[in-house]
Design a protein around this motif. Structure first.
Motif, PDB file in Angstrom:
ATOM      1  N   VAL A 113      -2.733   3.284   1.737  1.00  0.00           N
ATOM      2  CA  VAL A 113      -1.696   2.923   0.750  1.00  0.00           C
ATOM      3  C   VAL A 113      -1.829   1.650  -0.239  1.00  0.00           C
ATOM      4  O   VAL A 113      -2.566   0.848   0.291  1.00  0.00           O
ATOM      5  CB  VAL A 113      -0.344   2.581   1.528  1.00  0.00           C
ATOM      6  CG1 VAL A 113       0.853   2.176   0.810  1.00  0.00           C
ATOM      7  CG2 VAL A 113      -0.089   3.705   2.527  1.00  0.00           C
ATOM      8  N   PRO A 119      -0.575  -6.418  -1.026  1.00  0.00           N
ATOM      9  CA  PRO A 119      -0.462  -7.476   0.205  1.00  0.00           C
ATOM     10  C   PRO A 119      -1.744  -7.745   0.563  1.00  0.00           C
ATOM     11  O   PRO A 119      -2.069  -7.605   1.800  1.00  0.00           O
ATOM     12  CB  PRO A 119       0.385  -6.769   1.424  1.00  0.00           C
ATOM     13  CG  PRO A 119       0.128  -5.200   0.977  1.00  0.00           C
ATOM     14  CD  PRO A 119      -0.252  -5.049  -0.365  1.00  0.00           C
ATOM     15  N   LEU A 120      -2.527  -8.408  -0.233  1.00  0.00           N
ATOM     16  CA  LEU A 120      -3.972  -8.759   0.270  1.00  0.00           C
ATOM     17  C   LEU A 120      -3.709 -10.081   1.075  1.00  0.00           C
ATOM     18  O   LEU A 120      -2.976 -10.981   0.993  1.00  0.00           O
ATOM     19  CB  LEU A 120      -4.791  -9.262  -1.133  1.00  0.00           C
ATOM     20  CG  LEU A 120      -4.878  -7.980  -2.036  1.00  0.00           C
ATOM     21  CD1 LEU A 120      -5.716  -8.379  -3.213  1.00  0.00           C
ATOM     22  CD2 LEU A 120      -5.616  -6.809  -1.326  1.00  0.00           C
ATOM     23  N   PHE A 132     -11.572  -5.128   5.978  1.00  0.00           N
ATOM     24  CA  PHE A 132     -10.474  -5.023   6.810  1.00  0.00           C
ATOM     25  C   PHE A 132     -10.396  -3.649   7.640  1.00  0.00           C
ATOM     26  O   PHE A 132     -10.602  -3.864   8.860  1.00  0.00           O
ATOM     27  CB  PHE A 132      -9.160  -5.763   6.287  1.00  0.00           C
ATOM     28  CG  PHE A 132      -8.182  -5.976   7.409  1.00  0.00           C
ATOM     29  CD1 PHE A 132      -7.984  -7.298   8.010  1.00  0.00           C
ATOM     30  CD2 PHE A 132      -7.558  -4.947   7.540  1.00  0.00           C
ATOM     31  CE1 PHE A 132      -7.232  -7.481   8.645  1.00  0.00           C
ATOM     32  CE2 PHE A 132      -6.357  -5.202   8.725  1.00  0.00           C
ATOM     33  CZ  PHE A 132      -6.191  -6.406   9.050  1.00  0.00           C
ATOM     34  N   GLY A 133     -10.374  -2.693   7.053  1.00  0.00           N
ATOM     35  CA  GLY A 133     -10.004  -1.542   7.708  1.00  0.00           C
ATOM     36  C   GLY A 133     -11.189  -1.305   8.611  1.00  0.00           C
ATOM     37  O   GLY A 133     -10.972  -1.063   9.781  1.00  0.00           O
ATOM     38  N   ARG A 180      -9.875  -1.296  -0.581  1.00  0.00           N
ATOM     39  CA  ARG A 180      -9.355  -1.765   0.769  1.00  0.00           C
ATOM     40  C   ARG A 180      -8.910  -0.270   1.305  1.00  0.00           C
ATOM     41  O   ARG A 180      -9.150  -0.300   2.582  1.00  0.00           O
ATOM     42  CB  ARG A 180      -8.439  -2.740   0.806  1.00  0.00           C
ATOM     43  CG  ARG A 180      -8.186  -3.386   2.192  1.00  0.00           C
ATOM     44  CD  ARG A 180      -7.635  -4.356   2.063  1.00  0.00           C
ATOM     45  NE  ARG A 180      -6.097  -4.378   2.043  1.00  0.00           N
ATOM     46  CZ  ARG A 180      -5.118  -5.322   2.188  1.00  0.00           C
ATOM     47  NH1 ARG A 180      -5.486  -6.541   2.653  1.00  0.00           N
ATOM     48  NH2 ARG A 180      -3.964  -4.985   1.936  1.00  0.00           N
ATOM     49  N   ALA A 181      -8.283   0.279   0.684  1.00  0.00           N
ATOM     50  CA  ALA A 181      -7.548   1.579   1.213  1.00  0.00           C
ATOM     51  C   ALA A 181      -8.646   2.814   1.144  1.00  0.00           C
ATOM     52  O   ALA A 181      -8.889   3.607   2.212  1.00  0.00           O
ATOM     53  CB  ALA A 181      -6.429   2.000   0.277  1.00  0.00           C
ATOM     54  N   ASN A 184     -11.635   3.225   3.974  1.00  0.00           N
ATOM     55  CA  ASN A 184     -11.472   4.067   5.378  1.00  0.00           C
ATOM     56  C   ASN A 184     -11.584   5.516   5.309  1.00  0.00           C
ATOM     57  O   ASN A 184     -11.357   5.991   6.136  1.00  0.00           O
ATOM     58  CB  ASN A 184      -9.826   3.742   5.764  1.00  0.00           C
ATOM     59  CG  ASN A 184      -9.776   2.558   6.705  1.00  0.00           C
ATOM     60  OD1 ASN A 184     -10.807   2.076   7.244  1.00  0.00           O
ATOM     61  ND2 ASN A 184      -8.641   1.877   6.641  1.00  0.00           N
TER      62      ASN A 184
ATOM     63  N   TYR B 155       2.723  -6.931   4.186  1.00  0.00           N
ATOM     64  CA  TYR B 155       1.525  -7.143   4.933  1.00  0.00           C
ATOM     65  C   TYR B 155       1.242  -6.431   6.210  1.00  0.00           C
ATOM     66  O   TYR B 155       0.060  -6.312   6.412  1.00  0.00           O
ATOM     67  CB  TYR B 155       1.886  -8.820   5.390  1.00  0.00           C
ATOM     68  CG  TYR B 155       1.468  -9.728   4.128  1.00  0.00           C
ATOM     69  CD1 TYR B 155       2.108  -9.667   2.911  1.00  0.00           C
ATOM     70  CD2 TYR B 155       0.373 -10.589   4.067  1.00  0.00           C
ATOM     71  CE1 TYR B 155       1.972 -10.537   1.977  1.00  0.00           C
ATOM     72  CE2 TYR B 155      -0.186 -11.372   3.173  1.00  0.00           C
ATOM     73  CZ  TYR B 155       0.714 -11.385   1.929  1.00  0.00           C
ATOM     74  OH  TYR B 155       0.330 -12.193   1.131  1.00  0.00           O
ATOM     75  N   LEU B 162      -4.491   0.515   7.503  1.00  0.00           N
ATOM     76  CA  LEU B 162      -5.895   0.200   7.145  1.00  0.00           C
ATOM     77  C   LEU B 162      -6.310   0.339   8.679  1.00  0.00           C
ATOM     78  O   LEU B 162      -7.744   0.269   9.042  1.00  0.00           O
ATOM     79  CB  LEU B 162      -6.242  -1.198   6.685  1.00  0.00           C
ATOM     80  CG  LEU B 162      -5.613  -1.414   5.270  1.00  0.00           C
ATOM     81  CD1 LEU B 162      -6.000  -2.847   4.944  1.00  0.00           C
ATOM     82  CD2 LEU B 162      -6.700  -0.569   4.315  1.00  0.00           C
TER      83      LEU B 162
END
Lengths: 288, 257, 334
Positions: A113, A119-120, A132-133, A180-181, A184, B155, B162
Motif C-alpha cells: 500500500v 507513514p514513513l 523494513f518489509g 518500500r512497498a 516486497n 503507521y 509490509l
C-alpha cells in the motif's frame, strides 16, 4: 457494465473500443478465470448518527494481472474504502474479495500500500525504511541489503539513502513509500491518492516514475485518484464510482499510458482523443 | 557579547526581581526571620550545612540520599510503566485490567496511602521507594497509553502491509512512534516524584533533602528550610534538563516531521 | 542591547519598590478590641477538653470563637507566626522553640505537667529491660516533641551515647505501624498509641520519673503578645475557664473523664486512666511555676536543642522570663 453514458453522452469511436481485450506488450492478460483479484457483490455500510450509511453498494469487477487500474470518483464516493477492503484493513459488510481465489481476511504483504500521507518511520533512515518489509519478513540480511539498493536505485534515491525522513521533500517521501512497498514484490500495489498533496511539477515526475515502474515490472496497480487527467495518463483501465453509495458506473480501457511509454508521446494530453475522454469522464463525474 | 532574546531577558529579569524583592522585604520590611529569612542568613546556613552538615550528614549526603531514592524509584518506573503503558495502549484487554487500578490510585494524595505502605513494607527504604514509584508510575503509564492511541492508524496499517507481525510492529513502530509522549510522561513523573519526596521522607528518615526540610521546619529553622527548598528547586531543574537532553538525543526527529 | 538592559533595570526597580511598599503596609498594628478569637488546640488531655465539652469558649469569652484542631506544636507555631490563630496549645519543646526563634508570644498558662502520659516502652522480647539495653536498638519518637526531648535527656542522664542508638522520626500512628511490624524495638510516645504499645510492651522510663530528675516537660498555652496586650480581659477570661476546668478534673475526676472521653471519642476508663498520668495545677501552683521555675524549664529545653544543633542559639534567661507571665493567672484568681 453500464454503457449508459456512452449511449447518452458520447458516441464511442471504433478506435477506442478496439482497445478492449488487447494485451499490452504481453503484460496484461485479461482472460476470464485468470483474474488476480475478484470483487464479488461487495457492500459496505457503517453506522452513522442517523442509522446505517451505505458507502459501497454491489461492487463487482475483476482485476487482472498487469493491469494499471485507476479508480475515479467524486470525493466521498467510497473509493478509499474500496482500497481499504482490498488491503484488508476493513472487511466488507457483504460480498467477498478474493486474491488468487482465496478470500482476503486480513492485512499482509502480498498487497503493498502507498498512502496519501506516506507513514514513513521518522526514527529510521531512508534506507532502513525501504528495507523494513524484507527485514520484518525474515529475508536474510545480505539479500535484503542488495534488494534495498536495487529499489532505491529504481526510485532514484540512492544518494539519499542515509538521509533522515524529515530531510526529504514530499515527492521524495512518496518515492521512498513506493520503493518500500515494491521491495516486497507484492502481487498488487494499492495506491491511495498518493500524489494528491504534491505540487504539479513534482507530481508529473512521480507519475512518470510510477508509469515506468509499472511497465518495467509488470506489476498490477490499483490507483485511487480524483484527478481525471492523472487517471488517463497512468491507467490501462479506468473505473468510475458514483457518489453515495459508491457504485461502479463506468469501466473502460485506455491506452494513453502505453502510448506515452512506447511512442514517447509526451504531449498526448493535448491530443483531441485525450481531450474527448477527459471531457466525457469529467461530465460523468460532475453529473453525480 | 551574545545577543540576548527578549524572553531570556525577561526570565533572568524575573529571577533578579524575586531576589531583589526578597532582599528588600527582609532588609526594610521588618519581617520576622521565621517568616522570611534574609538572603544573607539563608546563604549562611548553606555555608554552615555545607561545611558541618545537618544532624549527622553532610549536605551532599542528604542530597545523594534523596537522589538515590529518586533514581531507584524512577528506574523502576521506566522499566515497568513504559512497557505496561505501551502494551495497554496497544492491547485493549491489558488496558482493561490495568487502567482501573491506575485511575483509582492516581488522584489519591500520596500521604493517604503512605501509612498503608508503611504497614506493609516497613519504615525502611521499601515504603519510601514504593511511594515514589507509585507517584511516578501513573503519569508515565497514562502518557504511554495516550501516546500509542494517538499513533496514526496508517503507521500500523503500513507496517502490516509490509509484513511486520504484532511484536515487530510493537518494537519497531509503536514504541518509537510513542516516544515523544513517553518522554512527556517521564518528565511529568520526575516532577511528581520530586514533589512526593518530602512526603516519602516524613516517616523514619534520618537523611535526605526532604527530611532536612521537614526537620528544620520542626525547629522553625526557616533559613534551612529556604536553603533546602532552593537546592531542591535547582536540582529539580537540572534533572529535568538531563531528561530533556536525553530526549533530544533519542528523538532526533522531534518537531521536524 | 544597552536599551534592553535599561528597560530591564527599570522594571526590576518598579516591581521591587511596589513589593516592598506592600510589605510596609501589610503589618498593621492591632489596636482595636478583637471581635473574633481563633484558638488552636491539640486536644491534649487537660482542662482544654473540659472547656471544649462545656462550650465555655463560645459562651464565656464574649466574642466569636473559632476552634481549630492541629496535629503538632510545630503547626501551632507556624499558625501563630502567620497570625492565623490567637491562642495556641503546645508542649514545652515547641514553646521553647517559639521563644528561641523570636515568635512574639506569651506563655500564660500550664495546661498540665506530663507524667506517665509519655513513656518509653520497649517491645516484649526485644531484650530491653533498662535504658542501658537500648544500645544498638531502634527507637521511634516524633522529633521536636516533648517525648523526643525526654528520650534524649533520659539517654544523657544515663550517659548513653545517642549515636549508638538509631532514633527514628515517626509520628504516633507510624510508630504503631512500625511497632506491629517489628521495625522498631522501643518508642517514646503518648496516648492513645502508648496504651496500645503497652499491651505487648514494658515501660522503661517515663516523664514523671524524668521530672523528678529535673527534666520537666509540660503542655502550655500561648497567646500572640499583640493580641494579649490589646485584649487582656479575654486572656484573663481564658485562664478563668482553665482554672474552672482544672477544678473539675481535680475534684470530680469521674465527670472529667466522661467529658474528655466524649470529646476524644474514647472509652471513659481510658480517659480516667490518662487523667492520672498528668499533673493539673491549682491557681497557686500555676503562679508559682510561671513566676519562678518555668522560664528556666523553657530555657533548659532551648539550650538542649542548641546542644542538639536543632536551633542556632537560645536567648538568655531574661528573654524567657519576659515571655512567661503569671499576670493573667493572678488576675483570674482574684
Amino acid at each position: 457494465m453500464s454503457d449508459t453514458w456512452k449511449e447518452k453522452l458520447y458516441e464511442p469511436s471504433d478506435e477506442l473500443i478496439s482497445v478492449e481485450n488487447v494485451n499490452f506488450k504481453g503484460q496484461e492478460s485479461r482472460v476470464e478465470g485468470e483474474e488476480l483479484i475478484s470483487i464479488n457483490n461487495v457492500d459496505l455500510s457503517y453506522t452513522g448518527n442517523t442509522g446505517p450509511i451505505k458507502a459501497l453498494e454491489n461492487i463487482n469487477f475483476n482485476i487482472f494481472p498487469g493491469e494499471f487500474i485507476c479508480v475515479l470518483g467524486p470525493s466521498g464516493c467510497g473509493k478509499s474504502t474500496l482500497l481499504k477492503i482490498l488491503a484488508g484493513f476493513i472487511q466488507p459488510t457483504a460480498g467477498s474479495v478474493k486474491l488468487d481465489g482465496e478470500e482476503i481476511k486480513g492485512t499482509d504483504w502480498h498487497r503493498g500500500v502507498v498512502f496519501q500521507n506516506p507513514p514513513l518511520y521518522e526514527w529510521f533512515s531512508v534506507r532502513t525504511n525501504v528495507a523494513f518489509g524484507p527485514k520484518m519478513r525474515g529475508v536474510p540480511k545480505e539479500e535484503y541489503e542488495k534488494l534495498t539498493e536495487e529499489y532505491l536505485e529504481k526510485v532514484n534515491l540512492s544518494e539519499f539513502a542515509d538521509k533522515k525522513i524529515y530531510e526529504l521533500s514530499g515527492g521524495m517521501k512518496q518515492r521512498v513509500s513506493i520503493a518500500r512497498a515494491l521491495i516486497n514484490n507484492p502481487e498488487i500495489l494499492l495506491m491511495d491518492e498518493p500524489f494528491g498533496a504534491l505540487d504539479a511539477l513534482t507530481r508529473e515526475s512521480v507519475q512518470d516514475l510510477t508509469r515506468k515502474i509499472w511497465w518495467e515490472t509488470g506489476k498490477t496497480i490499483f490507483f485511487i485518484t480524483h484527478d481525471v487527467e492523472e487517471a488517463l495518463l497512468l491507467a490501462s483501465r479506468v473505473i468510475v464510482l458514483s457518489r453515495h453509495p459508491g457504485k461502479v458506473i463506468e469501466d473502460i480501457q485506455v491506452n494513453f499510458s502505453r502510448q506515452i511509454i512506447e511512442e514517447g508521446a509526451t504531449d498526448i494530453k493535448f491530443s483531441p482523443e485525450f481531450y474527448k475522454y477527459r471531457e466525457q469522464l469529467l461530465r460523468l463525474i460532475n453529473s453525480q | 557579547m551574545k545577543k540576548w532574546s527578549t524572553e531570556r531577558i525577561l526570565t533572568v529579569g524575573t529571577v533578579v526581581v524575586v531576589f531583589v524583592v526578597w532582599f528588600l522585604v527582609t532588609a526594610i520590611g521588618n519581617v520576622s526571620e521565621t517568616i522570611i529569612p534574609s538572603p544573607a542568613s539563608v546563604w549562611e546556613s548553606f555555608v554552615d550545612v555545607a561545611k558541618d552538615g545537618y544532624k549527622g550528614h553532610t549536605l551532599l549526603q542528604h542530597l545523594a540520599t534523596s537522589l538515590q531514592r529518586l533514581v531507584i524509584a524512577y528506574l523502576l518506573v521506566v522499566v515497568t510503566a513504559v512497557p505496561l503503558g505501551l502494551l495497554s495502549g496497544y492491547n485493549s484487554k491489558i488496558r482493561a485490567i490495568l487502567e482501573p487500578i491506575v485511575e483509582f490510585y492516581r488522584p489519591l494524595p500520596p500521604l493517604a496511602y503512605y501509612t498503608i505502605l508503611v504497614l506493609w513494607m516497613g519504615i525502611d527504604e521499601g515504603s519510601k521507594l514504593a511511594l515514589l514509584y507509585l507517584a511516578g508510575f501513573a503519569p508515565v503509564y497514562i502518557s504511554c497509553v495516550a501516546g500509542v492511541i494517538r499513533i496514526k492508524e496508517d503507521y500500523i496499517n503500513g507496517a502490516k502491509t509490509l509484513g511486520a507481525n504484532k511484536w515487530q510492529i510493537f518494537f519497531y513502530v509503536i514504541f518509537p512512534a510513542a516516544l515523544t509522549d513517553v518522554f512527556t510522561g517521564l518528565r511529568t513523573a520526575l516532577g511528581v516524584e520530586y514533589t512526593t519526596l518530602v512526603a516519602a521522607e516524613m516517616v523514619a528518615a534520618t537523611a535526605g533533602m526532604g527530611w532536612l526540610v521537614l526537620d528544620a521546619s520542626n525547629y522553625l529553622r526557616s533559613d534551612i528550610v529556604f536553603m533546602g527548598v532552593i537546592i531542591m528547586g535547582i536540582t529539580g531543574i537540572l534533572l529535568d534538563r538531563i531528561i530533556r537532553f536525553v530526549e533530544g538525543k533519542v528523538i532526533h526527529w522531534k518537531g521536524r516531521s | 542591547m544597552k536599551k534592553k538592559f535599561l528597560k530591564l533595570a527599570a522594571v526590576v526597580l518598579t516591581l521591587s519598590l511596589t513589593a516592598s511598599a506592600f510589605t510596609g503596609c501589610g503589618k498593621k498594628k492591632e489596636t482595636g478590641k478583637a471581635t473574633k478569637v481563633t484558638i488552636g488546640t491539640l486536644d491534649l488531655v487537660n482542662g482544654d477538653l473540659i472547656a471544649q465539652y462545656e462550650k465555655w469558649y463560645e459562651t464565656e469569652l464574649g466574642v466569636e470563637v473559632n476552634i481549630i484542631k492541629f496535629d503538632s506544636g510545630k503547626d501551632i507555631n507556624s499558625a501563630i507566626a502567620s497570625g492565623s490563630i490567637d491562642f495556641g496549645q503546645e508542649g514545652t519543646s515547641p514553646a521553647a522553640l517559639a521563644i528561641a526563634n523570636g515568635l512574639d508570644v506569651q506563655v500564660f498558662w500550664i495546661g498540665d505537667i506530663i507524667g506517665e502520659a509519655e513513656t518509653l516502652v520497649a517491645k516484649n522480647g526485644s531484650g530491653i529491660s533498662s535504658l542501658k539495653d537500648l544500645e544498638g536498638k531502634k527507637i521511634g519518637t516524633p522529633f521536636a516533641s516533648t517525648a523526643h526531648y525526654s528520650l534524649l535527656n533520659a539517654l544523657k542522664l544515663e550517659g548513653i551515647d545517642e549515636n549508638s542508638i538509631e532514633i527514628l522520626d515517626l509520628q504516633p500512628d507510624d510508630i504503631y505501624a512500625a511497632w506491629q511490624r517489628g521495625d522498631i524495638d522501643a518508642a517514646y510516645v503518648w496516648h492513645p498509641v502508648l496504651a496500645k504499645l503497652l499491651e505487648d510492651g514494658t515501660a522503661i522510663t517515663d516523664s514523671a520519673q524524668l521530672a523528678q530528675k529535673g527534666i520537666v516537660t509540660a503542655d502550655t498555652n500561648i497567646v500572640r503578645r499583640e493580641f494579649a496586650e490589646a485584649n487582656p480581659e479575654i486572656v484573663t477570661k481564658f485562664v478563668e475557664l482553665q482554672l474552672k476546668a482544672n477544678d473539675v478534673i481535680n475534684n470530680d475526676s469521674d465527670k472529667a473523664a466522661e467529658q474528655i472521653a466524649s470529646v476524644l471519642e474514647i472509652e471513659k476508663t481510658d480517659a480516667a486512666e490518662q487523667i492520672t498520668q498528668f499533673e493539673y495545677l491549682t491557681a497557686e501552683e500555676e503562679i508559682d511555676y510561671l513566676e519562678n521555675s518555668f522560664a528556666e524549664t523553657l530555657k533548659n529545653t532551648a539550650d538542649f536543642l542548641v546542644e542538639q544543633k536543632s536551633i542556632k542559639s537560645a536567648p538568655d534567661l531574661e528573654t524567657f522570663q519576659d515571655k512567661v507571665t503569671a499576670e493573667y493567672v493572678k488576675a483570674a484568681s482574684k
